[in-house]
Design a protein around this motif. Sequence first.
Motif, PDB file in Angstrom:
ATOM      1  N   ASP A  49       2.257  17.208 -14.421  1.00  0.00           N
ATOM      2  CA  ASP A  49       1.343  16.076 -14.495  1.00  0.00           C
ATOM      3  C   ASP A  49       1.607  15.134 -13.327  1.00  0.00           C
ATOM      4  OD1 ASP A  49       0.850  13.079 -15.582  1.00  0.00           O
ATOM      5  OD2 ASP A  49      -0.536  14.464 -16.549  1.00  0.00           O
ATOM      6  N   VAL A  50       0.550  14.662 -12.695  1.00  0.00           N
ATOM      7  CA  VAL A  50       0.690  13.813 -11.511  1.00  0.00           C
ATOM      8  C   VAL A  50       1.471  12.545 -11.837  1.00  0.00           C
ATOM      9  CG1 VAL A  50      -0.568  12.453  -9.814  1.00  0.00           C
ATOM     10  CG2 VAL A  50      -1.391  14.711 -10.424  1.00  0.00           C
ATOM     11  N   ASP A  51       1.252  11.996 -13.017  1.00  0.00           N
ATOM     12  CA  ASP A  51       1.960  10.769 -13.383  1.00  0.00           C
ATOM     13  C   ASP A  51       3.467  11.014 -13.519  1.00  0.00           C
ATOM     14  OD1 ASP A  51       1.676   7.914 -14.131  1.00  0.00           O
ATOM     15  OD2 ASP A  51       2.509   8.590 -16.042  1.00  0.00           O
ATOM     16  N   GLU A  52       3.849  12.202 -13.956  1.00  0.00           N
ATOM     17  CA  GLU A  52       5.274  12.542 -14.034  1.00  0.00           C
ATOM     18  C   GLU A  52       5.904  12.551 -12.644  1.00  0.00           C
ATOM     19  OE1 GLU A  52       6.122  16.101 -16.149  1.00  0.00           O
ATOM     20  OE2 GLU A  52       4.838  15.587 -17.855  1.00  0.00           O
ATOM     21  N   VAL A  53       5.176  13.073 -11.668  1.00  0.00           N
ATOM     22  CA  VAL A  53       5.672  13.099 -10.286  1.00  0.00           C
ATOM     23  C   VAL A  53       5.862  11.678  -9.769  1.00  0.00           C
ATOM     24  CG1 VAL A  53       5.203  13.883  -7.934  1.00  0.00           C
ATOM     25  CG2 VAL A  53       4.534  15.310  -9.871  1.00  0.00           C
ATOM     26  N   LEU A  54       4.895  10.816 -10.070  1.00  0.00           N
ATOM     27  CA  LEU A  54       4.976   9.417  -9.642  1.00  0.00           C
ATOM     28  C   LEU A  54       6.160   8.713 -10.305  1.00  0.00           C
ATOM     29  CD1 LEU A  54       3.912   6.805  -8.337  1.00  0.00           C
ATOM     30  CD2 LEU A  54       2.334   6.581 -10.274  1.00  0.00           C
ATOM     31  N   GLN A  55       6.318   8.874 -11.616  1.00  0.00           N
ATOM     32  CA  GLN A  55       7.392   8.179 -12.325  1.00  0.00           C
ATOM     33  C   GLN A  55       8.772   8.658 -11.875  1.00  0.00           C
ATOM     34  OE1 GLN A  55       6.808   5.520 -14.117  1.00  0.00           O
ATOM     35  NE2 GLN A  55       4.613   5.845 -13.764  1.00  0.00           N
ATOM     36  N   LEU A  56       8.905   9.938 -11.560  1.00  0.00           N
ATOM     37  CA  LEU A  56      10.179  10.457 -11.077  1.00  0.00           C
ATOM     38  C   LEU A  56      10.519   9.848  -9.721  1.00  0.00           C
ATOM     39  CD1 LEU A  56      12.577  12.387 -11.366  1.00  0.00           C
ATOM     40  CD2 LEU A  56      11.164  14.167 -10.283  1.00  0.00           C
ATOM     41  N   MET A  57       9.527   9.708  -8.867  1.00  0.00           N
ATOM     42  CA  MET A  57       9.751   9.090  -7.565  1.00  0.00           C
ATOM     43  C   MET A  57      10.206   7.641  -7.718  1.00  0.00           C
ATOM     44  SD  MET A  57       7.088   8.175  -4.518  1.00  0.00           S
ATOM     45  CE  MET A  57       6.625   6.697  -5.416  1.00  0.00           C
ATOM     46  N   LEU A  58       9.573   6.901  -8.613  1.00  0.00           N
ATOM     47  CA  LEU A  58       9.929   5.499  -8.820  1.00  0.00           C
ATOM     48  C   LEU A  58      11.320   5.369  -9.430  1.00  0.00           C
ATOM     49  CD1 LEU A  58       6.535   4.109 -10.210  1.00  0.00           C
ATOM     50  CD2 LEU A  58       7.460   3.844  -7.907  1.00  0.00           C
ATOM     51  N   ALA A  59      11.675   6.301 -10.306  1.00  0.00           N
ATOM     52  CA  ALA A  59      12.975   6.229 -10.978  1.00  0.00           C
ATOM     53  C   ALA A  59      14.117   6.549 -10.025  1.00  0.00           C
ATOM     54  CB  ALA A  59      12.995   7.184 -12.172  1.00  0.00           C
ATOM     55  N   THR A  60      13.909   7.473  -9.119  1.00  0.00           N
ATOM     56  CA  THR A  60      14.984   7.898  -8.215  1.00  0.00           C
ATOM     57  C   THR A  60      14.997   7.110  -6.911  1.00  0.00           C
ATOM     58  OG1 THR A  60      13.572   9.612  -7.227  1.00  0.00           O
ATOM     59  CG2 THR A  60      14.899  10.222  -9.160  1.00  0.00           C
ATOM     60  N   GLY A  61      13.861   6.511  -6.549  1.00  0.00           N
ATOM     61  CA  GLY A  61      13.772   5.815  -5.273  1.00  0.00           C
ATOM     62  C   GLY A  61      13.639   6.756  -4.090  1.00  0.00           C
ATOM     63  N   ALA A  63       0.811  -1.218   0.000  1.00  0.00           N
ATOM     64  CA  ALA A  63       0.000   0.000   0.000  1.00  0.00           C
ATOM     65  C   ALA A  63       0.840   1.262   0.000  1.00  0.00           C
ATOM     66  CB  ALA A  63      -0.927   0.010   1.220  1.00  0.00           C
ATOM     67  N   LEU A  64       2.154   1.126  -0.214  1.00  0.00           N
ATOM     68  CA  LEU A  64       3.049   2.263  -0.077  1.00  0.00           C
ATOM     69  C   LEU A  64       2.668   3.412  -1.000  1.00  0.00           C
ATOM     70  CD1 LEU A  64       5.553   3.606   1.039  1.00  0.00           C
ATOM     71  CD2 LEU A  64       6.922   2.360  -0.644  1.00  0.00           C
ATOM     72  N   LEU A  65       2.449   3.111  -2.286  1.00  0.00           N
ATOM     73  CA  LEU A  65       2.151   4.184  -3.233  1.00  0.00           C
ATOM     74  C   LEU A  65       0.826   4.840  -2.918  1.00  0.00           C
ATOM     75  CD1 LEU A  65       3.353   2.707  -6.630  1.00  0.00           C
ATOM     76  CD2 LEU A  65       4.549   4.230  -5.071  1.00  0.00           C
ATOM     77  N   GLU A  66      -0.142   4.059  -2.403  1.00  0.00           N
ATOM     78  CA  GLU A  66      -1.429   4.636  -2.066  1.00  0.00           C
ATOM     79  C   GLU A  66      -1.309   5.585  -0.876  1.00  0.00           C
ATOM     80  OE1 GLU A  66      -4.083   4.457  -3.711  1.00  0.00           O
ATOM     81  OE2 GLU A  66      -3.671   2.844  -5.117  1.00  0.00           O
ATOM     82  N   CYS A  67      -0.434   5.252   0.091  1.00  0.00           N
ATOM     83  CA  CYS A  67      -0.307   6.067   1.280  1.00  0.00           C
ATOM     84  C   CYS A  67       0.414   7.382   1.009  1.00  0.00           C
ATOM     85  CB  CYS A  67       0.438   5.298   2.371  1.00  0.00           C
ATOM     86  SG  CYS A  67      -0.632   4.214   3.334  1.00  0.00           S
ATOM     87  N   GLU A 101      11.665  10.373  -2.248  1.00  0.00           N
ATOM     88  CA  GLU A 101      10.309  10.813  -1.943  1.00  0.00           C
ATOM     89  C   GLU A 101       9.766  11.642  -3.098  1.00  0.00           C
ATOM     90  OE1 GLU A 101      10.184  12.768   1.790  1.00  0.00           O
ATOM     91  OE2 GLU A 101      11.250  11.175   2.860  1.00  0.00           O
ATOM     92  N   PRO A 102       8.453  11.704  -3.246  1.00  0.00           N
ATOM     93  CA  PRO A 102       7.881  12.497  -4.334  1.00  0.00           C
ATOM     94  C   PRO A 102       8.071  13.986  -4.080  1.00  0.00           C
ATOM     95  CG  PRO A 102       6.143  11.722  -2.869  1.00  0.00           C
ATOM     96  CD  PRO A 102       7.411  11.047  -2.425  1.00  0.00           C
ATOM     97  N   ASN A 103       8.126  14.758  -5.164  1.00  0.00           N
ATOM     98  CA  ASN A 103       8.165  16.207  -5.023  1.00  0.00           C
ATOM     99  C   ASN A 103       6.895  16.686  -4.334  1.00  0.00           C
ATOM    100  OD1 ASN A 103      10.612  16.341  -6.373  1.00  0.00           O
ATOM    101  ND2 ASN A 103       9.656  16.664  -8.378  1.00  0.00           N
ATOM    102  N   ILE A 104       7.052  17.615  -3.409  1.00  0.00           N
ATOM    103  CA  ILE A 104       5.877  18.095  -2.688  1.00  0.00           C
ATOM    104  C   ILE A 104       4.977  18.843  -3.657  1.00  0.00           C
ATOM    105  CG2 ILE A 104       7.085  18.211  -0.492  1.00  0.00           C
ATOM    106  CD1 ILE A 104       7.317  21.245  -0.892  1.00  0.00           C
ATOM    107  N   SER A 105       3.707  18.865  -3.341  1.00  0.00           N
ATOM    108  CA  SER A 105       2.745  19.511  -4.231  1.00  0.00           C
ATOM    109  C   SER A 105       2.901  21.022  -4.170  1.00  0.00           C
ATOM    110  CB  SER A 105       1.325  19.116  -3.827  1.00  0.00           C
ATOM    111  OG  SER A 105       1.064  19.502  -2.479  1.00  0.00           O
ATOM    112  N   ASP A 106       2.366  21.693  -5.182  1.00  0.00           N
ATOM    113  CA  ASP A 106       2.437  23.149  -5.237  1.00  0.00           C
ATOM    114  C   ASP A 106       1.336  23.811  -4.419  1.00  0.00           C
ATOM    115  OD1 ASP A 106       4.655  23.629  -7.256  1.00  0.00           O
ATOM    116  OD2 ASP A 106       3.347  22.274  -8.389  1.00  0.00           O
ATOM    117  N   ALA A 107       0.275  23.039  -4.115  1.00  0.00           N
ATOM    118  CA  ALA A 107      -0.813  23.622  -3.323  1.00  0.00           C
ATOM    119  C   ALA A 107      -1.719  22.512  -2.804  1.00  0.00           C
ATOM    120  CB  ALA A 107      -1.635  24.604  -4.156  1.00  0.00           C
ATOM    121  N   PHE A 108      -2.340  22.776  -1.667  1.00  0.00           N
ATOM    122  CA  PHE A 108      -3.473  21.983  -1.214  1.00  0.00           C
ATOM    123  C   PHE A 108      -4.737  22.665  -1.725  1.00  0.00           C
ATOM    124  CE2 PHE A 108      -0.496  20.922   2.406  1.00  0.00           C
ATOM    125  CZ  PHE A 108      -0.242  19.638   1.952  1.00  0.00           C
TER     126      PHE A 108
END
Length: 240
Positions: A202-214, A187-191, A216-223
Motif C-alpha cells: 500500500d502506498v500509504d505504508e511506504v510513506l509512513q515507513l519513510m517518515l518513521a525511519t527518516g 514540498a518535500l513529500l510531493e517531490c 528515503e522511501p522504498n523504490i517502487s516495484d514498477a513504472f
Amino acid sequence: MWPCKKNLIFYVVFAFMLSNGVLHCHAWFHHYDFVVKEASYTRLCKTKKILTVNGEFPGPTLYAHKGDTIIVNVHNRANQNITIHRHGVKLPRYPWSDGPEYVTQCPIQPGHSFRQKVIFSSEEGTLWWHAHSDWSRATVHGAIVVYPKNGTGYPFPKPDAEVPIILGTTLAFDSINTLTPFCGLTALLECLLTSGEWWKKDVDEVLQLMLATGGEPNISDAFTINGQPGDFYPCSKAGK
C-alpha cells in the motif's frame, strides 16, 4: 397602466437572465463528476485496493477547448482527505480550485463534496491532473486534453488519431539532503513521488515507513504506462 408596466419590466428582466445566465452557463460549462473511491487492481501478480477516480486507473481524461471553463464536482467516497490539482493550469483570479491542500483550499473530507471551477485561459495542448494530498497522486491522476480555441485550427496538420499516454516516473536524487534544497521543505513529500509508480505494498505504508525511519522511501516495484507495467516486468500481461 402601472401593473402592465411592472409586468413588462419583469418579463424583460427575466428574459435577460435566461439568455445571459442559465443558457450561457449550459453553453460554455462542461461538467464532470469525480467520485474518489477505492477499487481493486491487479498488477505484478498481486491484487490490492488503490484509490481511484470513478474506479479508473489512470483516471478519466478531461477534454476542453482553449478559453473554456469546466466544472468538476469532486465527491470523496474514500476514507482519507483528498484534493485535485490541474497541473499547468493558471486559473487566473480564481485560485480556490487549484487543489494544493492547506494552501489554496482545505482538503475534501470523506463523505463530502467540492465544486471546482477550472478556467482554461491560455492553455493549449496536453496537461494532466492529479491528487495533491500526501501520496494519493500515485493512483489518482489522469490526462487533460485542451484543443485549440473554437474557430481556430492546429498549428500543424490535424492528426489522424489521438491517444493520451501517461508515463509513470519519479524524481531521482542521491539523498533527501539533495532533494530538500531543490523542492523546499514544504514540498518535500510531493517531490519524492509523482505519478504512475506501482508498489506491491500500500502506498500509504511506504510513506509512513519513510517518515518513521527518516530515510528515503522504498523504490517502487514498477513504472507504468497508462497504468500498466512495461513488458519487461514479471507478470506484466493485461490484468496481471
